[in-house]
Scaffold this motif. Sequence first.
Motif, PDB file in Angstrom:
ATOM      1  N   TRP A  13     -17.973 -28.631  43.623  1.00 11.91           N
ATOM      2  CA  TRP A  13     -18.424 -30.006  43.795  1.00 11.91           C
ATOM      3  C   TRP A  13     -17.717 -30.975  42.845  1.00 11.91           C
ATOM      4  O   TRP A  13     -17.385 -32.097  43.244  1.00 11.91           O
ATOM      5  CB  TRP A  13     -19.933 -30.086  43.562  1.00 11.91           C
ATOM      6  N   LEU A  14     -17.533 -30.573  41.613  1.00 14.53           N
ATOM      7  CA  LEU A  14     -17.000 -31.490  40.595  1.00 14.53           C
ATOM      8  C   LEU A  14     -15.525 -31.261  40.284  1.00 14.53           C
ATOM      9  O   LEU A  14     -14.886 -32.115  39.670  1.00 14.53           O
ATOM     10  CB  LEU A  14     -17.816 -31.350  39.300  1.00 14.53           C
ATOM     11  N   GLY A  15     -14.963 -30.131  40.727  1.00 10.38           N
ATOM     12  CA  GLY A  15     -13.563 -29.830  40.437  1.00 10.38           C
ATOM     13  C   GLY A  15     -12.616 -30.164  41.570  1.00 10.38           C
ATOM     14  O   GLY A  15     -11.401 -30.213  41.367  1.00 10.38           O
ATOM     15  N   ASP A  16     -13.148 -30.402  42.755  1.00 11.28           N
ATOM     16  CA  ASP A  16     -12.316 -30.746  43.907  1.00 11.28           C
ATOM     17  C   ASP A  16     -12.186 -32.268  43.995  1.00 11.28           C
ATOM     18  O   ASP A  16     -13.193 -32.973  44.135  1.00 11.28           O
ATOM     19  CB  ASP A  16     -12.961 -30.192  45.186  1.00 11.28           C
ATOM     20  N   PRO A  17     -10.952 -32.816  43.935  1.00  6.36           N
ATOM     21  CA  PRO A  17     -10.792 -34.276  43.997  1.00  6.36           C
ATOM     22  C   PRO A  17     -11.365 -34.898  45.266  1.00  6.36           C
ATOM     23  O   PRO A  17     -11.723 -36.077  45.260  1.00  6.36           O
ATOM     24  CB  PRO A  17      -9.260 -34.453  43.944  1.00  6.36           C
ATOM     25  N   LYS A  18     -11.469 -34.101  46.329  1.00  9.83           N
ATOM     26  CA  LYS A  18     -12.003 -34.659  47.580  1.00  9.83           C
ATOM     27  C   LYS A  18     -13.537 -34.723  47.576  1.00  9.83           C
ATOM     28  O   LYS A  18     -14.125 -35.416  48.408  1.00  9.83           O
ATOM     29  CB  LYS A  18     -11.524 -33.813  48.764  1.00  9.83           C
ATOM     30  N   TRP A  33     -27.418 -33.513  36.261  1.00  2.00           N
ATOM     31  CA  TRP A  33     -26.651 -33.548  37.518  1.00  2.00           C
ATOM     32  C   TRP A  33     -25.414 -32.656  37.429  1.00  2.00           C
ATOM     33  O   TRP A  33     -25.057 -31.968  38.380  1.00  2.00           O
ATOM     34  CB  TRP A  33     -26.238 -34.992  37.805  1.00  2.00           C
ATOM     35  N   ARG A  34     -24.779 -32.674  36.265  1.00  2.00           N
ATOM     36  CA  ARG A  34     -23.578 -31.846  36.088  1.00  2.00           C
ATOM     37  C   ARG A  34     -23.932 -30.363  36.149  1.00  2.00           C
ATOM     38  O   ARG A  34     -23.198 -29.573  36.770  1.00  2.00           O
ATOM     39  CB  ARG A  34     -22.933 -32.166  34.737  1.00  2.00           C
ATOM     40  N   PHE A  35     -25.057 -29.986  35.553  1.00  2.00           N
ATOM     41  CA  PHE A  35     -25.466 -28.580  35.609  1.00  2.00           C
ATOM     42  C   PHE A  35     -25.884 -28.174  37.018  1.00  2.00           C
ATOM     43  O   PHE A  35     -25.681 -27.030  37.423  1.00  2.00           O
ATOM     44  CB  PHE A  35     -26.612 -28.326  34.620  1.00  2.00           C
ATOM     45  N   LEU A  36     -26.457 -29.098  37.761  1.00  2.00           N
ATOM     46  CA  LEU A  36     -26.876 -28.777  39.127  1.00  2.00           C
ATOM     47  C   LEU A  36     -25.683 -28.476  40.024  1.00  2.00           C
ATOM     48  O   LEU A  36     -25.731 -27.577  40.868  1.00  2.00           O
ATOM     49  CB  LEU A  36     -27.687 -29.944  39.715  1.00  2.00           C
ATOM     50  N   PHE A  37     -24.580 -29.260  39.843  1.00  2.00           N
ATOM     51  CA  PHE A  37     -23.454 -29.163  40.771  1.00  2.00           C
ATOM     52  C   PHE A  37     -22.260 -28.410  40.191  1.00  2.00           C
ATOM     53  O   PHE A  37     -21.201 -28.390  40.819  1.00  2.00           O
ATOM     54  CB  PHE A  37     -23.019 -30.569  41.194  1.00  2.00           C
ATOM     55  N   MET A  38     -22.400 -27.810  39.020  1.00  2.00           N
ATOM     56  CA  MET A  38     -21.291 -27.000  38.511  1.00  2.00           C
ATOM     57  C   MET A  38     -21.151 -25.726  39.352  1.00  2.00           C
ATOM     58  O   MET A  38     -22.027 -25.407  40.173  1.00  2.00           O
ATOM     59  CB  MET A  38     -21.520 -26.659  37.041  1.00  2.00           C
ATOM     60  N   THR A  40     -19.952 -36.388  45.081  1.00  2.00           N
ATOM     61  CA  THR A  40     -21.014 -35.746  44.297  1.00  2.00           C
ATOM     62  C   THR A  40     -21.652 -36.721  43.317  1.00  2.00           C
ATOM     63  O   THR A  40     -22.876 -36.788  43.213  1.00  2.00           O
ATOM     64  CB  THR A  40     -20.442 -34.542  43.527  1.00  2.00           C
ATOM     65  N   ILE A  41     -20.832 -37.510  42.605  1.00  2.00           N
ATOM     66  CA  ILE A  41     -21.434 -38.439  41.642  1.00  2.00           C
ATOM     67  C   ILE A  41     -22.067 -39.637  42.354  1.00  2.00           C
ATOM     68  O   ILE A  41     -22.943 -40.291  41.790  1.00  2.00           O
ATOM     69  CB  ILE A  41     -20.417 -38.914  40.587  1.00  2.00           C
ATOM     70  N   SER A  42     -21.645 -39.922  43.587  1.00  2.00           N
ATOM     71  CA  SER A  42     -22.271 -41.031  44.319  1.00  2.00           C
ATOM     72  C   SER A  42     -23.678 -40.662  44.789  1.00  2.00           C
ATOM     73  O   SER A  42     -24.445 -41.548  45.193  1.00  2.00           O
ATOM     74  CB  SER A  42     -21.411 -41.439  45.514  1.00  2.00           C
ATOM     75  N   LEU A  43     -24.021 -39.369  44.731  1.00  2.00           N
ATOM     76  CA  LEU A  43     -25.376 -38.955  45.084  1.00  2.00           C
ATOM     77  C   LEU A  43     -26.366 -39.273  43.964  1.00  2.00           C
ATOM     78  O   LEU A  43     -27.571 -39.369  44.210  1.00  2.00           O
ATOM     79  CB  LEU A  43     -25.417 -37.445  45.374  1.00  2.00           C
ATOM     80  N   LEU A  44     -25.861 -39.408  42.742  1.00  2.00           N
ATOM     81  CA  LEU A  44     -26.750 -39.632  41.602  1.00  2.00           C
ATOM     82  C   LEU A  44     -27.548 -40.930  41.728  1.00  2.00           C
ATOM     83  O   LEU A  44     -28.774 -40.915  41.552  1.00  2.00           O
ATOM     84  CB  LEU A  44     -25.950 -39.608  40.296  1.00  2.00           C
ATOM     85  N   PRO A  45     -26.913 -42.082  42.018  1.00  2.00           N
ATOM     86  CA  PRO A  45     -27.723 -43.310  42.120  1.00  2.00           C
ATOM     87  C   PRO A  45     -28.640 -43.331  43.332  1.00  2.00           C
ATOM     88  O   PRO A  45     -29.566 -44.142  43.376  1.00  2.00           O
ATOM     89  CB  PRO A  45     -26.664 -44.424  42.204  1.00  2.00           C
ATOM     90  N   VAL A  46     -28.380 -42.447  44.320  1.00  2.00           N
ATOM     91  CA  VAL A  46     -29.214 -42.452  45.524  1.00  2.00           C
ATOM     92  C   VAL A  46     -30.656 -42.113  45.183  1.00  2.00           C
ATOM     93  O   VAL A  46     -31.594 -42.665  45.762  1.00  2.00           O
ATOM     94  CB  VAL A  46     -28.647 -41.470  46.563  1.00  2.00           C
ATOM     95  N   TRP A  47     -30.842 -41.226  44.207  1.00  2.00           N
ATOM     96  CA  TRP A  47     -32.212 -40.824  43.897  1.00  2.00           C
ATOM     97  C   TRP A  47     -32.952 -41.873  43.076  1.00  2.00           C
ATOM     98  O   TRP A  47     -34.133 -41.781  42.858  1.00  2.00           O
ATOM     99  CB  TRP A  47     -32.201 -39.456  43.183  1.00  2.00           C
ATOM    100  N   GLU A  48     -32.232 -42.922  42.645  1.00  2.00           N
ATOM    101  CA  GLU A  48     -32.883 -44.031  41.933  1.00  2.00           C
ATOM    102  C   GLU A  48     -33.288 -45.118  42.928  1.00  2.00           C
ATOM    103  O   GLU A  48     -33.021 -46.290  42.737  1.00  2.00           O
ATOM    104  CB  GLU A  48     -31.931 -44.604  40.897  1.00  2.00           C
ATOM    105  N   PHE A  49     -33.908 -44.710  44.021  1.00  2.00           N
ATOM    106  CA  PHE A  49     -34.212 -45.654  45.093  1.00  2.00           C
ATOM    107  C   PHE A  49     -35.533 -46.378  44.879  1.00  2.00           C
ATOM    108  O   PHE A  49     -35.956 -47.169  45.723  1.00  2.00           O
ATOM    109  CB  PHE A  49     -34.258 -44.916  46.433  1.00  2.00           C
ATOM    110  N   LEU A  80     -27.352 -24.733  40.219  1.00  2.00           N
ATOM    111  CA  LEU A  80     -28.454 -24.436  41.132  1.00  2.00           C
ATOM    112  C   LEU A  80     -28.073 -24.652  42.590  1.00  2.00           C
ATOM    113  O   LEU A  80     -28.479 -23.883  43.469  1.00  2.00           O
ATOM    114  CB  LEU A  80     -29.654 -25.323  40.759  1.00  2.00           C
ATOM    115  N   VAL A  81     -27.284 -25.690  42.867  1.00  2.00           N
ATOM    116  CA  VAL A  81     -26.927 -25.987  44.262  1.00  2.00           C
ATOM    117  C   VAL A  81     -26.109 -24.844  44.861  1.00  2.00           C
ATOM    118  O   VAL A  81     -26.383 -24.379  45.977  1.00  2.00           O
ATOM    119  CB  VAL A  81     -26.147 -27.314  44.332  1.00  2.00           C
ATOM    120  N   ASN A  82     -25.114 -24.370  44.128  1.00  2.00           N
ATOM    121  CA  ASN A  82     -24.306 -23.261  44.632  1.00  2.00           C
ATOM    122  C   ASN A  82     -25.119 -21.978  44.708  1.00  2.00           C
ATOM    123  O   ASN A  82     -24.876 -21.126  45.595  1.00  2.00           O
ATOM    124  CB  ASN A  82     -23.076 -23.056  43.755  1.00  2.00           C
TER     125      ASN A  82
END
Length: 313
Positions: A164-169, A140-145, A174-183, A149-151
């Motif tokens: 995605w990971l460096g902006d406090p807003k 996930w970290r590599f995807l959103f760095m 971004t990390i809340s998207l990780l558990p979404v795929w564990e549906f 791939l996302v950028n």
Amino acid sequence: MSTRLDHRRQPAAAPVRRKKRKGQAIGLAYISPWLIGFLVLTLFPFVASLVYSFTDYNMVGSFHFVGLANYVEMFTNDPTFAQSLKVTLLYVLMAVPAKLAIALLVAMALNIKMKGIGFYRTIYYLPSILGGSIAVSVLWRFLFMKEGLVNSMLSSLSISPINWLGDPKLALFTISLLPVWEFGSSMVLFLAGLKQVPQELYEAAKVDGAARIRTFFHITLPLLTPIVLFNLIMQTINAFQQFTAAFVITDGGPMKSTYLYGLMLYDNSFQFFKMGYASAQSWILFVIILLFTLVLFKTSNRWAHYEDGGDGK
């Protein structure tokens, strides 16, 4: 006469009692692994953490009773506690509804009759087996760095890269998207619920000319509300205890914008060795989860639909 009959029954009662005791002994032997595990791995840490929460235990030396000092410091002199609690509540509010919505949408998409549908259901369940493991979090970290791939995909659409990971807003989102795929587990429960909806209701709605959206909100969703309640409670509890994503992907940053409660407990326990203080924070988390669960149960009689009225009669 009665005395003679009782005397004749006594020899037959003894084997019955021996057989009953033997059955009880076998039953206890079967459940003993679970019982030992519960006492040693659940009940003892549960009670010990409560005791430690009133001490200055630091894992290396003797500890002293400090009363409510840990709790007082937490609420009056620890800005990290308030920040972590705020971040965790936002995380729960983002991750849980998104996860349940995706699970329901996928369950409805897979609730069709077609060749090989079992294969597709298995494929969609696979992410839940992988879960929020360390490997998935690293991925996930590599995807959103920044160069991830996302950028890269956004750049191909002439969209500027997003931090995605460096902006406090954006980091918490971004990390809340990780558990979404564990549906997967929620999806399976929704799918089982959809199978139980009487088809006669859909046929009657179709005859009345009801559109699909209206059918969903007036038939499907009300009949699924007991499963929604169960999934909501279970996923809320899991979200409050999230640790891996914040630890591996962002380490609580930037500017503690992803400093989840689980990460704070880990730091106080194993980085700063404030085990007594961390135990007190654990009990506050336990009380918060308990209150959320009680509120959901208490309000469920207003929105959860049960065919028997919900009273179990």
